[in-house]
Write a protein that holds these residues in place. Sequence first.
Motif, mmCIF file in Angstrom:
data_model
loop_
_atom_site.group_PDB
_atom_site.id
_atom_site.type_symbol
_atom_site.label_atom_id
_atom_site.label_comp_id
_atom_site.label_asym_id
_atom_site.label_seq_id
_atom_site.Cartn_x
_atom_site.Cartn_y
_atom_site.Cartn_z
ATOM 1 N N THR A 117 78.561 -23.612 -25.060
ATOM 2 C CA THR A 117 79.180 -23.585 -23.609
ATOM 3 C C THR A 117 80.773 -23.781 -24.065
ATOM 4 O O THR A 117 81.057 -24.524 -24.867
ATOM 5 C CB THR A 117 78.802 -25.095 -22.796
ATOM 6 O OG1 THR A 117 77.487 -24.949 -22.527
ATOM 7 C CG2 THR A 117 79.758 -24.828 -21.455
ATOM 8 N N ARG B 91 81.725 -22.614 -11.170
ATOM 9 C CA ARG B 91 81.621 -21.299 -11.704
ATOM 10 C C ARG B 91 82.052 -20.847 -13.031
ATOM 11 O O ARG B 91 81.538 -20.450 -14.063
ATOM 12 C CB ARG B 91 81.933 -20.100 -10.748
ATOM 13 C CG ARG B 91 81.288 -19.994 -9.386
ATOM 14 C CD ARG B 91 81.984 -19.039 -8.582
ATOM 15 N NE ARG B 91 80.993 -18.367 -7.633
ATOM 16 C CZ ARG B 91 81.154 -17.818 -6.439
ATOM 17 N NH1 ARG B 91 82.644 -17.409 -6.489
ATOM 18 N NH2 ARG B 91 80.425 -17.309 -5.622
ATOM 19 N N ARG B 92 83.272 -21.257 -13.426
ATOM 20 C CA ARG B 92 83.896 -21.093 -14.574
ATOM 21 C C ARG B 92 83.395 -21.943 -15.822
ATOM 22 O O ARG B 92 82.984 -21.488 -16.807
ATOM 23 C CB ARG B 92 85.390 -21.455 -14.517
ATOM 24 C CG ARG B 92 86.310 -21.255 -15.786
ATOM 25 C CD ARG B 92 87.774 -21.279 -15.475
ATOM 26 N NE ARG B 92 88.027 -22.578 -14.706
ATOM 27 C CZ ARG B 92 88.541 -23.608 -15.583
ATOM 28 N NH1 ARG B 92 88.349 -23.634 -16.968
ATOM 29 N NH2 ARG B 92 88.878 -24.742 -14.892
ATOM 30 N N GLU C 124 80.430 -23.575 -15.852
ATOM 31 C CA GLU C 124 79.013 -23.835 -15.811
ATOM 32 C C GLU C 124 78.225 -24.850 -16.122
ATOM 33 O O GLU C 124 77.414 -25.144 -17.104
ATOM 34 C CB GLU C 124 78.512 -22.605 -16.536
ATOM 35 C CG GLU C 124 78.817 -21.336 -16.045
ATOM 36 C CD GLU C 124 78.465 -20.037 -17.069
ATOM 37 O OE1 GLU C 124 77.762 -20.250 -18.045
ATOM 38 O OE2 GLU C 124 78.468 -19.070 -16.480
ATOM 39 N N THR D 263 79.047 -26.276 -3.927
ATOM 40 C CA THR D 263 77.900 -25.800 -4.921
ATOM 41 C C THR D 263 76.830 -24.935 -4.334
ATOM 42 O O THR D 263 75.991 -24.606 -4.882
ATOM 43 C CB THR D 263 77.589 -26.981 -5.755
ATOM 44 O OG1 THR D 263 76.836 -27.670 -4.808
ATOM 45 C CG2 THR D 263 78.569 -27.759 -6.433
ATOM 46 N N LEU E 77 74.806 -22.368 -6.138
ATOM 47 C CA LEU E 77 74.987 -22.224 -7.542
ATOM 48 C C LEU E 77 74.199 -23.238 -8.343
ATOM 49 O O LEU E 77 73.341 -24.229 -7.706
ATOM 50 C CB LEU E 77 76.587 -23.055 -7.858
ATOM 51 C CG LEU E 77 77.877 -22.055 -7.560
ATOM 52 C CD1 LEU E 77 79.152 -22.816 -7.675
ATOM 53 C CD2 LEU E 77 77.723 -20.705 -7.935
ATOM 54 N N PRO F 288 73.890 -25.899 -11.006
ATOM 55 C CA PRO F 288 73.891 -27.031 -11.664
ATOM 56 C C PRO F 288 73.046 -28.170 -10.714
ATOM 57 O O PRO F 288 72.889 -27.931 -9.528
ATOM 58 C CB PRO F 288 75.264 -27.473 -11.651
ATOM 59 C CG PRO F 288 76.015 -26.727 -10.619
ATOM 60 C CD PRO F 288 75.420 -25.437 -10.555
#
Length: 698
Positions: free
Chosen positions: A2, A97-98, A100, A119, A122, A124
Amino acid sequence: MTKFQRPALGDSSGSTQPIVSAHPIALWVLPVSDIGGVARHVMDVARNGLPGFRLVVAAPEGPLLDQLRVLQCPVVVLPDPVDGAPRFARALRHTVRRLEPAVVHSHLAMADLLVAVATVGLPPALVSTEHHVQADQRIFHGSALRAGSRRIAHHSRIRRFDHLIAVSESTRRAMVQHWHPSAPITVIRNGVDRSPAKPSQPGLRVLSLTRLSPEKNLGMTLRVFARVHAAEPAARLTIAGTGPQQGELLSLADDLGLSDVVTLPGFVDAATALTQHDVVLQPSLADNLSYTLLDAVNAGLGVVASAIGGNDEILPPHCLVSLDDAPAMAAAVIEQGLDVTRRPNLPQDIPAVAGMCRHVVEVYADAGVRTTGSADDDNDRHDNDSHDDDGATAIRRAPDSTVVIAYYRNGSTLRAQLDALAHQLDAPSFEVVIADNEGSDRLAMIVASYADALDIRVVDAHDVRGQCHARNVGVRAARAEHIAMCDADDVVGPTWVAALHRMTSAEDVLATGPLRHDVINPPAVWQAKARIAGLDEAPRPYLLGPFGYLGYETFVMGCNLGVRRQTFLDLGGMDETMLGGSEDVDFSWRALESGRMITVDDAALIDYRLRVDERDVRSQAYRYQRAQLGLWARSRRMGRPVRGMSLRWALRETAALPALWLTTRHADEITRLCVASRCGGTTGNLLGQLSVRRPRLR
């Protein structure tokens, strides 16, 4: 791998050299960057680290981010939500988003709500830690209307969260009371690294170390100190901190004639201030698990605080005083200052910072977040067989006793039980078998941390729902001929294993000991239990032993049961169809009917954990009564002389419940808990009777 960037100051998009992380990211989100209790929590975690994760903190620019940069913790600067919540949410969504992250972990109410919005859609996992949830919501929200709207907002946002963390048991109770959360809650108390014992000196240099704001009740601090100074003229008071009430407090000190003995120095270094004082005084209106109190106790100071929130999870009763009793609070300050033997010690269930961080990672596992280098690597340690260096299997000697624990969502309490088992006195050799009825990722990590202290392993028991199935699986997996059965949420006494083994070695019996209610439960909870049991006054110690049931025979509770393994199997184990309770009654009666006896030894004592909030008390009473009716019907069919059940009584009592609830909804906590138990038990009895009598009522 990551990748993310350390952002430039004031820029949430980042523009500097990429930082490469082999671990998943835990993105912690705060709506403020002030230095206070929550900031202390974050900085402690940044210093220690989250095992298996890379911590990144997102917050508005301010002192917290400055401190985190010194600690080399990556930060993301977000807009101040005071300048516009939508801007904060947009910037946070862009950050998620960037970067992650595997988990987004919010702190404080504003961040909780904005994380839920930012979120949407998304991937997570979402976790929040609640630091400041009060039983009286008007303390922070001003009016019942604002408190009610915030309550609805939290109830809604929690549906998007995978797990909630409370910093104290009192916080958890308030969350349940106000939010009715659908997500599981784990209590992880603020961690403090214990200081070496320091010699305490008597003195009356009194310290208040807090924000100068209304909920801290600093006017009472001055009024209490005025009484202390009148009795002990050498006493001095420091009110350290900043906030909107500084001018008002200076004026009150002057009115009370204390200007020469009270100082308000503003912000000070907390650790230095503690070394320069003797007693911390904190009559706050709102505390959950105060770092000031934790640090003061850890430093060997005297401490006097209001009997609210989580203060009783840090301090013994003689350090806690009602907010309406200034004379008693002043007397307690003088006692704590001049008699160093009365100063409190840090409770054993306050974790070290590393332990707190480890518990957080365990919650991430419960939320479905996997990390690198987790406890899965250690699974092979817990096989039944050990191996020599050349790979040959070596046969281990069977232990004298096997402790069987059924596990289902008990991560917040299991460690206390395992700690107690790791410190048994005069115990025979024993193993611990945990029958996992949940299929928990977190359990493996907890067990791995005890591999050096206990002969411990986990067996899978999540194929069939229920505690009875888990216990049966655990007993079948046992290597010893003597079984000691306990629950994952209680705490066994220091001679528990030895006492049960002694009884079952001497005779083929059901062995047990007393359950103590008044040690690990809040006072209102065990006093309510005594009142429910018909006692006018709760005794101390408050012990419960085997008792008769349904007018038939005595039984042994499954949370404190010693039995020979072969006897357990010969009796058919626990009845796996009995999901709501009474399975231990059924098992005990089958044992008694086979000619075996019950033996009790006070050395086999267990500290028994009670339900602490009204909803759980009501739910448990309901389930127990439904299960009791099932056992009653079965016993009648078997010809057991159990007492009768009155449907007329159940109808009459149920009809009286609405009026009872309305007249006691604003009563004291003990009364409310008693009413909750009565409501749950009465409705459970009625529906249970209707269920088992249904063929006769047609």
